[in-house]
Design an enzyme around this catalytic site. Structure first.
Site, PDB file in Angstrom:
ATOM      1  N   CYS A 122      98.250  -4.896 -72.026  1.00 46.86           N
ATOM      2  CA  CYS A 122      99.443  -5.004 -70.881  1.00 46.86           C
ATOM      3  C   CYS A 122     100.386  -4.130 -71.140  1.00 46.86           C
ATOM      4  CB  CYS A 122      99.489  -6.465 -70.552  1.00 46.86           C
ATOM      5  SG  CYS A 122     100.255  -7.460 -71.919  1.00 46.86           S
ATOM      6  N   CYS A 123     101.099  -4.210 -72.282  1.00 41.93           N
ATOM      7  CA  CYS A 123     102.499  -3.886 -72.506  1.00 41.93           C
ATOM      8  C   CYS A 123     102.670  -2.368 -72.286  1.00 41.93           C
ATOM      9  CB  CYS A 123     103.030  -4.240 -73.827  1.00 41.93           C
ATOM     10  SG  CYS A 123     103.114  -5.983 -73.870  1.00 41.93           S
ATOM     11  N   GLU A 182     102.461 -17.521 -75.607  1.00 44.87           N
ATOM     12  CA  GLU A 182     103.395 -16.360 -75.145  1.00 44.87           C
ATOM     13  C   GLU A 182     104.370 -17.039 -74.166  1.00 44.87           C
ATOM     14  OE1 GLU A 182     100.381 -12.852 -75.385  1.00 44.87           O
ATOM     15  OE2 GLU A 182     100.141 -14.160 -73.554  1.00 44.87           O
ATOM     16  N   CYS A 241     106.079  -7.234 -71.927  1.00 47.14           N
ATOM     17  CA  CYS A 241     105.916  -7.708 -70.460  1.00 47.14           C
ATOM     18  C   CYS A 241     106.862  -8.533 -70.015  1.00 47.14           C
ATOM     19  CB  CYS A 241     104.512  -7.910 -70.277  1.00 47.14           C
ATOM     20  SG  CYS A 241     103.155  -6.549 -70.444  1.00 47.14           S
ATOM     21  N   HIS A 278     103.977 -19.818 -69.831  1.00 51.29           N
ATOM     22  CA  HIS A 278     103.673 -18.589 -70.200  1.00 51.29           C
ATOM     23  C   HIS A 278     104.837 -17.279 -69.398  1.00 51.29           C
ATOM     24  CE1 HIS A 278     101.601 -14.341 -69.823  1.00 51.29           C
ATOM     25  NE2 HIS A 278     100.967 -14.910 -71.173  1.00 51.29           N
TER      26      HIS A 278
HETATM   27 ZN   LIG Z   1     102.286  -7.302 -72.225  1.00 51.83          ZN
END
Ligand SMILES: [Zn+2]
Length: 668
Positions: free
Chosen positions: A423-424, A323, A341, A271
């Protein structure tokens, strides 16, 4: 080395011994104009209220709010996961949604450090009050576990408990550095102490499936001087790589960076965000402890990533599945995952390695990431975001709804406003707010400028304090003017990065060429003299249009070229092409060379576009066949057209489109 003063910004090392260059904070470097200042303004005025609204709308704040006991009560309510026995407290969104709140708090904190604001300060205090009310007596804080959906520390491979605490710690440190207040740091510290109590001195021998706690603990050590945090960070690096996590689902130990001990690791695996957050922690622990094996591992992994696993636009992590990083040279442009991210995490690793080594290649990588994928991750209105970032899109139809975790089936063509896995967007916000911290550094010999943008900066050198003012239209052109506002008391060296793409940079001081400016081995032009207020340094970096090819082992784009100019990667997007031209059937004719063309107002900003001679290929003679015997292939045919390339970071602002960065070279 001059004594190190703590900075207002991420990464403020306590020990100076391993630093080639010292960081400067967001109060030392002020971005004063140009695209980055515009983005910082919109980050505050548009993205911040947008994000705060979504945290309420998607339940992230409510999940925490619901844990607070009744007014006057001693503590938070507990579900089965904490006190045990009670009915679970309903939880909305993903199980690590707390981290979105923490990350937005960090972004707001850096922004407060940049320019104070009563409104932002209030927003931070309101959210801090929610966290304080939700926090257990022993410091534990996690809405999903406290709500009774999981048992504390029982499922670390998946639960993200230390991950969420890592983001909380980063927020607390940011708020303390920016405001001097303990409001958020106290909450973060109690949470960290809870982790230390349960994990330190090998009381537990496992760790979180998602790294970040390592670099967060080092930052907390820097802020507090408390050895326990640094020791635990090191312990959590040490335990990883020995199969301590019990993989669930179809991801194996490699996905969690748990298959190989960190000191033996040769390349980035698994990841991508996890791998690079972990690597940031590795460099952080090196910077404070001096354990050379950690730096060597980080350098090895970074070099491998840079050479074999990074896209031209700064994307890392090519695989949708997990990812994750793919194998070396596995870099398909249309099926790339390229999480925003992950590129931000690559900036974090590169910045730490730049501090450790003083080498420009790390600033080069940061520049590639910032001006391309990072800038493309957000709409020009700054209220919509890419989670994963295509480098090629074959169809103009709208993608399937993606306000969830991205789907593997199709690359997105437009930016959603928010995500279930959000998250981003807050990661983008905290990076934009703290951008000033990545511009320049100082040390006993002088000041080093790594990124070119309109800014003022103050630094401590061996010659005392100095003040500089930087003016430029970069990256529209390659002219940068640095004016000395305060010169110091003795000679010192101004080091200006010569980007890896640049050939033939020249520099003058007060209009006179500087023959003695030397290109140091680290990749900087160095001018040493006694500087006086009013001295003007002019750096000129020629910025011709370049045709770029990928390493021949990148099978997916062999035989193609991309266009770059300065730090900007270009793309061809369907709205800019002549009627009837399908970008899936075009080729580029390199003669005459593509030409730069200034547009004063393109999507509301001045931009340099590139026009190129192209062929709109007519593939009719293939007659529906998918392949042909070599020697029997139909003769290439097509009509000549003028193709227009725009900066990649501006794509997808005009509705769904066809887009590509790499384009085949016309060969008759
Ligand atoms: Zn993210």
């Amino acid at each position: 080395m001059t004594p190190l003063t703590p900075i207002v910004g991420p990464v403020s090392p306590l020990s100076t011994e391993r630093l080639a260059v010292h960081p400067l904070g967001i109060t030392d470097v002020t971005v004063t104009g140009g695209p980055w200042a515009r983005w910082q303004r919109l980050n505050r005025d548009v993205t911040t209220p947008h994000a705060l609204g979504w945290l309420e709308r998607d339940g992230s704040v409510d999940n925490l709010r619901k844990l607070a006991g009744p007014p006057g009560d001693a503590g938070p309510v507990g579900g089965a996961g904490s006190a045990g026995g009670a009915e679970p407290v309903p939880h909305r969104g993903l199980w690590f949604s707390d981290s979105d709140v923490h990350k937005v708090l960090e972004a707001l904190s850096w922004d407060l450090g940049r320019v104070p604001s009563d409104q932002l300060a209030r927003a931070v205090h309101d959210l801090a009050a929610v966290l304080r009310a939700a926090q257990e007596q022993d410091g534990y804080l996690n809405s999903y576990v406290q709500g009774g959906h999981e048992v504390r520390w029982d499922n670390l491979v998946m639960s993200h408990e230390l991950y969420c605490k890592g983001h909380l710690i980063q927020a607390g440190v940011a708020h303390k550095r920016s405001t001097g207040e303990d409001t958020l740091l106290d909450i973060a510290r109690r949470a960290a102490d809870c982790v230390v109590r349960d994990f330190a001195e090998n009381r537990r021998k496992d760790t979180d499936g998602h790294p970040i706690i390592e670099m967060a603990l080092v930052e907390l050590y820097r802020e507090t001087g408390e050895d326990a945090y640094l020791n635990l960070a090191k312990q959590l690096l040490d335990v990883r790589g020995h199969g301590v996590l019990d993989p669930k689902g179809h991801f194996d130990s490699t996905y969690y960076q748990d298959a190989t001990p960190i000191r033996d690791q040769t390349t980035v695996v698994g990841h991508a965000v996890r791998a690079l957050y972990l690597l940031s922690g590795v460099v952080d622990v090196y910077l404070e402890t001096g354990e050379r094996a950690l730096l060597d591992s980080a350098l090895r992994q970074w070099e491998s990533m840079q050479a074999t696993k990074m896209y031209l636009n700064g994307a890392v992590g090519s695989r949708f599945d997990g990812e994750a990083f793919g194998d070396a040279y596995e870099l398909p442009p249309d099926l790339v995952y390229g999480e925003t991210c992950a590129t931000i995490a690559s900036i974090q690793v590169s910045w730490r390695l730049l501090l450790a080594t003083g080498e420009s290649r790390f600033a080069d990588s940061i520049e590639r990431a910032l001006y391309n994928l990072f800038a493309a991750s957000t709409s020009i209105g700054r209220d919509a975001f890419f989670y994963n970032n295509p480098a090629q899109r074959r169809v103009a139809r709208p993608a399937a709804p993606t306000e969830t975790r991205p789907q593997r089936a199709e690359a997105p063509g437009t930016r959603p406003r928010w995500f279930a896995c959000a998250c981003c967007p807050p990661n983008i916000m905290r990076t934009v707010a703290s951008l000033g911290a990545y511009v320049a550094t100082c040390n006993g010999t002088g000041v080093q400028i790594h990124q070119y943008l309109p800014a003022t900066l103050t630094a401590q050198t061996g010659a005392g304090p100095v003040n500089l003012r930087m003016a430029t239209r970069y990256p529209l052109d390659g002219a940068v003017e640095v004016t000395v506002a305060q010169g110091g008391e003795a000679a010192w060296t101004l080091a200006l990065r010569v980007p890896d793409w640049c050939r033939g940079a020249t520099v003058t001081v007060n209009g006179r060429p500087v023959a003695s400016a030397v290109a140091g081995s680290a990749g900087y032009l160095e001018i040493r003299r006694e500087w006086r207020a009013g001295d003007v340094v002019a750096l000129t970096m020629p910025m011709p249009v370049r045709l770029t090819v990928a390493h021949p082992s990148v099978d997916a784009v062999r035989g193609t070229v991309a266009i770059e100019r300065g730090p900007i990667v270009y793309c061809f997007e369907s709205p800019d092409q002549p009627d009837g031209v399908d970008l899936n059937h075009v080729e580029l004719v390199p003669d005459p060379p593509p030409a730069a063309e200034s547009r004063e107002d393109f999507l509301g900003q001045p931009v340099v576009v590139v026009t190129a001679r192209g062929i709109a290929r007519d593939d009719a003679a293939w007659d529906g066949r998918g392949w042909a015997t070599l020697g029997e292939t139909p003769a290439a045919a097509g009509r000549e057209v003028t193709l227009t390339a725009i900066p990649y970071h501006l794509w997808a602002n005009r509705g769904p489109s066809v887009m590509r960065i790499f384009i085949p070279m016309w060969r008759r």
